[in-house]
Enzyme design. Structure first.
Site, PDB file in Angstrom:
ATOM      1  CG  ASP A  16       1.070  -5.236  -2.890  1.00 16.93           C
ATOM      2  OD1 ASP A  16       0.942  -4.858  -1.710  1.00 16.93           O
ATOM      3  OD2 ASP A  16       0.688  -4.558  -3.876  1.00 16.93           O
ATOM      4  CG  ASP A  18      -3.953  -1.029  -1.632  1.00 17.91           C
ATOM      5  OD1 ASP A  18      -5.086  -1.214  -2.052  1.00 17.91           O
ATOM      6  OD2 ASP A  18      -3.674  -0.278  -0.687  1.00 17.91           O
ATOM      7  NE  ARG A  25      -6.414   2.305   0.848  1.00 19.48           N
ATOM      8  CZ  ARG A  25      -5.676   1.472   1.575  1.00 19.48           C
ATOM      9  NH1 ARG A  25      -4.559   0.986   1.106  1.00 19.48           N
ATOM     10  NH2 ARG A  25      -6.052   1.130   2.780  1.00 19.48           N
ATOM     11  NE  ARG A 138      -4.809   4.827   8.153  1.00 23.19           N
ATOM     12  CZ  ARG A 138      -4.322   4.810   6.906  1.00 23.19           C
ATOM     13  NH1 ARG A 138      -3.275   5.547   6.572  1.00 23.19           N
ATOM     14  NH2 ARG A 138      -4.878   4.055   6.001  1.00 23.19           N
ATOM     15  CB  SER A 183      -0.402   7.416   5.505  1.00 24.56           C
ATOM     16  OG  SER A 183      -0.501   6.176   4.838  1.00 24.56           O
ATOM     17  CG  ASP A 227      15.030 -11.534  -0.315  1.00 22.82           C
ATOM     18  OD1 ASP A 227      15.274 -10.895   0.719  1.00 22.82           O
ATOM     19  OD2 ASP A 227      15.352 -12.739  -0.473  1.00 22.82           O
TER      20      ASP A 227
END
Ligand code: M1P
Length: 250
Positions: A16, A18, A25, A138, A183, A227
């Site tokens: 991943d 962030d 960010r 945004r 968001s 998973d």
């Protein structure tokens, strides 16, 4: 396109972005960048981010497509292998203009009815594989992001909004994911980060590691972390990622 030059070409390590490779960010540190370069000599590496490629270029650097063997943006809906674009689907083709119009009208209508201390611009960001909905917009600055996140924690703006969407569109097959500060993402159910795995299915990897900081239930790394095709590593910072990488591969 082969990975045969590597020490262990049958192992893939996915990250991943962030909170896992970079602070939230912010941009990747020179130390993590170097560690990834060293790791790439040993195994195949890739990132799987929720954001679009532009954001990952800002965070991981302008040479991101050269620095990773696989680049998966928007959960893999935009995908590159060794800098070459792989086939992808689009959100709008999946949902259709009519249904999308209905959804967008509801979102904008809902946003016009709620009280917020600040509003900026771009409330719906239309991406290839999803839409991203932001009550503050945004265009919020870094400071405004932090303010909104605090306000949201207290007033549950996003959570309530997502519940309203689920109630209004129960049968569309959409998933709502609150992965960042201001968001939430909206995409077809199943187009979470596990979507990226289909791009590597035919490559014959024997081990696929995944590192993510939002690996808890409800987090946007949860599905790929859980998973059965991956070996999941839950981390809490880029330093934590580095520590585990050194234990496992160096
Ligand atoms: O990568 C996590 C999320 O990062 C951003 O969220 P926000 O702007 O709310 O902090 C978005 O790009 C979002 O799509 C992504 O899931």
């Amino acid at each position: 396109m082969s990975f045969s030059g590597k020490e262990d070409p049958k192992t893939l390590v996915l990250f991943d972005v962030d909170g896992t490779l970079t602070p939230a960010r912010l941009t990747i540190s020179p130390e993590i960048k170097q560690l990834l370069q060293d790791l790439r000599k040993k195994v195949v590496i890739g990132f799987v981010g929720g954001s679009d490629l532009q954001k990952q270029v800002e965070q991981l650097g302008s040479t991101v497509l050269e620095d990773f063997d696989y680049a998966f943006s928007e959960n893999g809906l935009t995908a590159y292998k060794l800098g070459e674009k792989l086939a992808s689907q689009s959100f709008i083709n999946w949902i259709g203009e009519e249904k999308y119009n209905e959804l967008a009208k509801f979102i904008l209508g809902y946003l016009s009815q709620i009280d917020l201390p600040k509003r900026r611009g771009t409330f719906i960001e239309f991406r290839n594989g999803m839409i991203n909905v932001s009550p503050i917009g945004r265009n919020a600055s870094t400071e405004e992001r932090i303010e909104f996140e605090k306000f949201d924690k207290e007033h549950k703006i996003r959570e309530t909004f997502v519940n309203a969407l689920k109630e209004k569109f129960p049968d569309v097959g959409l998933t709502y994911s609150i992965g960042g500060q201001i968001s939430f993402d909206v995409f077809p159910t199943g187009w979470d980060k596990t979507y990226a795995l289909q791009h590597v299915e035919s490559e014959g990897f024997e081990k696929i590691h995944f590192f993510g900081d939002k690996s808890y239930k409800g987090g946007n790394d949860y599905e790929i972390y859980e998973d059965p095709r991956t070996i999941g590593h839950a981390v809490n910072s880029p330093e934590d990622t580095a520590r585990i990488l050194k234990e496992l591969f160096f």
